[in-house]
Design an enzyme around this catalytic site. Structure first.
Site, PDB file in Angstrom:
ATOM      1  N   LYS A   1       0.863  -1.188   0.000  1.00 56.34           N
ATOM      2  CA  LYS A   1       0.000   0.000   0.000  1.00 56.34           C
ATOM      3  C   LYS A   1       0.896   1.234   0.000  1.00 56.34           C
ATOM      4  CE  LYS A   1      -1.646   2.992   2.621  1.00 56.34           C
ATOM      5  NZ  LYS A   1      -1.808   4.174   1.756  1.00 56.34           N
TER       6      LYS A   1
ATOM      7  N   GLY B   1       7.510   5.911   7.203  1.00 54.39           N
ATOM      8  CA  GLY B   1       6.612   7.050   7.338  1.00 54.39           C
ATOM      9  C   GLY B   1       6.885   7.817   8.615  1.00 54.39           C
TER      10      GLY B   1
ATOM     11  N   GLU C   1       4.560   9.236  14.486  1.00 58.02           N
ATOM     12  CA  GLU C   1       3.275   8.982  15.155  1.00 58.02           C
ATOM     13  C   GLU C   1       2.532   7.838  14.472  1.00 58.02           C
ATOM     14  OE1 GLU C   1       2.911  10.128  18.098  1.00 58.02           O
ATOM     15  OE2 GLU C   1       4.716  11.319  17.781  1.00 58.02           O
ATOM     16  N   THR C   2       2.560   7.785  13.130  1.00 61.00           N
ATOM     17  CA  THR C   2       1.930   6.651  12.426  1.00 61.00           C
ATOM     18  C   THR C   2       2.640   5.356  12.821  1.00 61.00           C
ATOM     19  OG1 THR C   2       1.732   8.175  10.560  1.00 61.00           O
ATOM     20  CG2 THR C   2       1.058   5.924  10.170  1.00 61.00           C
ATOM     21  N   GLY C   3       3.957   5.410  12.923  1.00 57.63           N
ATOM     22  CA  GLY C   3       4.741   4.224  13.302  1.00 57.63           C
ATOM     23  C   GLY C   3       4.357   3.708  14.684  1.00 57.63           C
TER      24      GLY C   3
ATOM     25  N   GLU D   1      10.797   2.551   9.594  1.00 55.54           N
ATOM     26  CA  GLU D   1      11.768   3.581   9.178  1.00 55.54           C
ATOM     27  C   GLU D   1      11.042   4.913   9.283  1.00 55.54           C
ATOM     28  OE1 GLU D   1      14.841   2.802   8.566  1.00 55.54           O
ATOM     29  OE2 GLU D   1      14.557   0.630   8.544  1.00 55.54           O
TER      30      GLU D   1
ATOM     31  N   CYS E   1      13.748  12.018   4.745  1.00 52.89           N
ATOM     32  CA  CYS E   1      13.850  11.655   6.167  1.00 52.89           C
ATOM     33  C   CYS E   1      15.208  12.018   6.749  1.00 52.89           C
ATOM     34  CB  CYS E   1      13.572  10.181   6.341  1.00 52.89           C
ATOM     35  SG  CYS E   1      14.590   9.139   5.300  1.00 52.89           S
TER      36      CYS E   1
ATOM     37  N   GLU F   1      10.274  17.447  13.595  1.00 53.71           N
ATOM     38  CA  GLU F   1      10.565  17.294  12.166  1.00 53.71           C
ATOM     39  C   GLU F   1       9.610  18.196  11.376  1.00 53.71           C
ATOM     40  OE1 GLU F   1       9.246  13.686  10.153  1.00 53.71           O
ATOM     41  OE2 GLU F   1      11.199  13.574   9.161  1.00 53.71           O
TER      42      GLU F   1
HETATM   43  P1  NAD Z   1       2.701   8.913   7.066  1.00 53.20           P
HETATM   44  O1  NAD Z   1       3.132   8.253   8.326  1.00 53.20           O
HETATM   45  O2  NAD Z   1       1.588   9.886   7.142  1.00 53.20           O
HETATM   46  O3  NAD Z   1       2.234   7.821   5.991  1.00 53.20           O
HETATM   47  C1  NAD Z   1       3.084   6.791   5.536  1.00 53.20           C
HETATM   48  C2  NAD Z   1       2.237   5.651   4.993  1.00 53.20           C
HETATM   49  O4  NAD Z   1       1.478   5.098   6.063  1.00 53.20           O
HETATM   50  C3  NAD Z   1       1.225   6.075   3.923  1.00 53.20           C
HETATM   51  O5  NAD Z   1       1.126   5.051   2.942  1.00 53.20           O
HETATM   52  C4  NAD Z   1      -0.066   6.171   4.709  1.00 53.20           C
HETATM   53  O6  NAD Z   1      -1.232   6.012   3.919  1.00 53.20           O
HETATM   54  C5  NAD Z   1       0.102   5.012   5.682  1.00 53.20           C
HETATM   55  N1  NAD Z   1      -0.711   5.098   6.902  1.00 53.20           N
HETATM   56  C6  NAD Z   1      -1.214   6.205   7.487  1.00 53.20           C
HETATM   57  N2  NAD Z   1      -1.935   5.857   8.592  1.00 53.20           N
HETATM   58  C7  NAD Z   1      -1.859   4.515   8.698  1.00 53.20           C
HETATM   59  C8  NAD Z   1      -2.381   3.562   9.634  1.00 53.20           C
HETATM   60  N3  NAD Z   1      -3.107   3.936  10.681  1.00 53.20           N
HETATM   61  N4  NAD Z   1      -2.093   2.253   9.451  1.00 53.20           N
HETATM   62  C9  NAD Z   1      -1.329   1.855   8.416  1.00 53.20           C
HETATM   63  N5  NAD Z   1      -0.814   2.709   7.487  1.00 53.20           N
HETATM   64  C10 NAD Z   1      -1.077   4.015   7.631  1.00 53.20           C
HETATM   65  O7  NAD Z   1       4.009   9.539   6.433  1.00 53.20           O
HETATM   66  P2  NAD Z   1       4.138  10.472   5.156  1.00 53.20           P
HETATM   67  O8  NAD Z   1       3.575  11.812   5.507  1.00 53.20           O
HETATM   68  O9  NAD Z   1       3.626   9.758   3.960  1.00 53.20           O
HETATM   69  O10 NAD Z   1       5.735  10.555   5.011  1.00 53.20           O
HETATM   70  C11 NAD Z   1       6.525  11.454   5.693  1.00 53.20           C
HETATM   71  C12 NAD Z   1       7.208  10.800   6.878  1.00 53.20           C
HETATM   72  O11 NAD Z   1       7.920   9.648   6.482  1.00 53.20           O
HETATM   73  C13 NAD Z   1       8.251  11.726   7.506  1.00 53.20           C
HETATM   74  O12 NAD Z   1       8.144  11.669   8.908  1.00 53.20           O
HETATM   75  C14 NAD Z   1       9.577  11.120   7.056  1.00 53.20           C
HETATM   76  O13 NAD Z   1      10.677  11.411   7.883  1.00 53.20           O
HETATM   77  C15 NAD Z   1       9.246   9.673   7.054  1.00 53.20           C
HETATM   78  N6  NAD Z   1      10.197   8.945   6.214  1.00 53.20           N
HETATM   79  C16 NAD Z   1      11.124   8.127   6.804  1.00 53.20           C
HETATM   80  C17 NAD Z   1      12.086   7.477   6.025  1.00 53.20           C
HETATM   81  C18 NAD Z   1      13.163   6.594   6.636  1.00 53.20           C
HETATM   82  O14 NAD Z   1      13.820   5.885   5.897  1.00 53.20           O
HETATM   83  N7  NAD Z   1      13.399   6.635   7.933  1.00 53.20           N
HETATM   84  C19 NAD Z   1      12.066   7.650   4.644  1.00 53.20           C
HETATM   85  C20 NAD Z   1      11.106   8.484   4.078  1.00 53.20           C
HETATM   86  C21 NAD Z   1      10.160   9.113   4.876  1.00 53.20           C
END
Ligand code: NAD
Length: 485
Positions: free
Chosen positions: A175, A229, A232-234, A251, A285, A385
């Protein structure tokens, strides 16, 4: 604009969401419709997981590294043949400059090529535990992996997780972030030209995180979640995955320090400091979002930085002379502008600090490259961030103070040290609490090299051998060959 319609991919068949619903995706650079994607439901997730489970158990995939290697290699070749088209779709959905988009697709091919070779090197070990007993450790795939990706580097982050997961013999339910589902699905569509990929190994279900993402995370038949991502989502995923005790790779975000000592090669450090934060409009990130610089050189260095940053041309991603593109989503755009207002209260504004609207850019989400100087350590622009083109400059007098400032957030993703004194580089580098530390460079990322987070920046590593092994279970087999009387 060439609007493209995408579908889910389940059990080798391209299909709409069962509810028939779709979502419209607009270009952040000019507000025009670019992609239409399925707005799937939990029954689509159930079908995709069933397909991945069947393929894991029945297809000639989990225990056939040569087949996996050949499929990944061929898929990478198809990506190379379609690089220009993929880069345009990537630029249209994210707003990033076309040169950066091509660089991203090219780098993503590097990941699939690396893991196409690495799948044939999945090693184990053997120990002779007594004269008639061997202990064999071997690597087996985990099973069905839910891969959930963000919008900032959608193709690289797809490949960084999907390629090793497939290389290790797993099957996948993917997804992608809604905003970049089009360009991500375009990569999977290339499988139409890779007939040796067994049916059901790769599945795509598109839609929202709260519905589709959450259904994958909670699914009883998914063995592992590989998530990239926000923090907080993590954390939410960690909780939602607990009842089924899934393996997790997380990540997450960062607030990474780019530490420059007075004895550094400042002519080399200057362009790196700019690229470290303004690449992809700061939506990376590992961005060096905190410039931590020795006080004695700070004023002069920041003056040079300001002069260079003001030359960056903000513009539409497909225009050849664009240096920095749009912010990818409206939510993110508003979030960054909110942090800029906080910065204006807490720190000295060096440059930028406004929305760019001239030359027709008022239809997109453009923000000028922004630099703030010397906010207090507890300011939200230091601690949180921003994920946008906003650099925070912090100064120090001693090595100890540099380390304390660099480590002074809840994140621990990346870092760097600039000095020509190798002893100092090693002393400081080893004390930085981050998964990556570059010495006299920044953000040099390769498929062979692991990245990942200390502290709240994540769990586990992506890339390299570690990034392959995390997609395996370790199987111990004890073999008894004692002579029988
Ligand atoms: P996000 O956490 O909003 O979303 C990431 C993914 O998770 C999307 O596909 C989203 O639809 C999905 N998602 C959202 N809620 C969910 C849930 N409850 N259950 C399962 N999946 C869900 O992040 P974003 O805004 O898309 O990306 C930006 C973030 O990602 C930044 O914090 C960035 O630092 C981080 N990031 C980290 C790395 C790394 O390698 N550490 C790389 C790129 C981005």
């Amino acid at each position: 604009m060439d609007v493209r319609k995408y579908q889910n991919y389940i059990d080798g068949v391209w299909k709409d969401a069962t509810n028939g619903k779709t979502m419209d995706i607009y270009c952040p650079g000019n507000g025009e419709l670019v992609s239409v994607i399925p707005a799937s439901d939990t029954d689509d997730v159930d079908a995709a997981v069933a397909s991945a489970r069947r393929a894991f158990e029945e297809e000639n995939w989990a225990f056939n590294p040569r087949l996996r290697s050949a499929v990944l290699k061929e898929w990478g070749q198809k990506m190379r043949e379609n690089l220009d088209d993929l880069a345009v779709r990537l630029s249209l959905e994210t707003g990033k400059p076309i040169g950066e988009a091509k660089f991203e697709v090219n780098g993503s091919i590097g990941y699939i090529e690396y893991y196409a070779a690495a799948t044939r090197t999945l090693f184990g070990s053997t120990t002779a535990v007594d004269p008639y007993m061997l202990s064999v450790l071997s690597r087996e795939p985990v099973g069905v992996i839910g891969v959930i990706t963000p919008w900032n580097y959608p193709i690289t982050l797809l490949m960084r997780d999907m390629a090793p997961a497939l290389a290790a013999g797993n099957t996948i339910v993917l997804k992608a972030a809604a905003q970049t589902t089009g360009c991500t699905t375009a990569v999977v569509e290339l499988l139409k030209q890779v007939p040796s990929m067994p049916r059901g190994v790769m599945n795509v279900v598109s839609g929202t995180g709260s519905k589709v993402g959450n259904a994958i995370v909670e699914h009883l038949d998914v063995d592992m979640i590989s998530f990239t991502g926000g923090v907080e989502t993590g954390k939410g995923i960690m909780k939602a995955a607990a009842p089924t005790m899934k393996k997790l790779s997380l990540e997450l975000g960062g607030k990474s320090p780019n530490v420059i000592f007075a004895d550094a090669n400042l002519d080399k450090a200057l362009p790196y400091a700019i690229k470290a934060i303004f690449t992809n409009a700061g939506q990376l990130c590992t961005v060096g979002s905190r410039l931590v610089i020795e006080e004695s050189i700070a004023e002069e260095f920041v003056g040079r930085l300001k002069a260079e940053v003001e030359k960056i041309k903000v513009g539409f991603g497909l225009d050849a002379d664009t240096g920095m593109g749009a912010i990818t989503t409206e939510d993110q755009f508003n979030k960054v502008l909110g942090y800029i207002e906080i910065g204006k209260q807490d720190a000295k504004l060096v440059t930028g600090g406004y929305r760019v609207t001239e030359n027709g850019l008022d239809k997109g989400f453009y923000i000028a490259p922004t630099i703030f100087m010397n906010p207090p350590m507890d300011s939200r622009i230091v601690q949180e961030e921003i994920f946008g083109p906003v650099l925070v400059v912090q100064t120090f007098k001693t090595e100890e103070e540099a380390i304390a400032i660099a480590n002074g957030t809840r994140y621990g993703l990346a870092s760097s040290v600039w000095t020509q004194d190798i002893d100092k580089a090693m002393r400081v580098g080893r004390k930085l609490r981050a998964g990556s530390c570059w010495i006299n460079c920044y953000n040099k990322l390769f498929p062979e090299c692991e990245t990942g987070g200390y502290k709240e920046s994540g769990v586990d590593r992506a890339g390299g051998v570690e990034g392959l092994m995390k997609y395996t279970e370790v199987k111990h087999m004890g073999i008894d060959f004692t002579p029988q009387a």
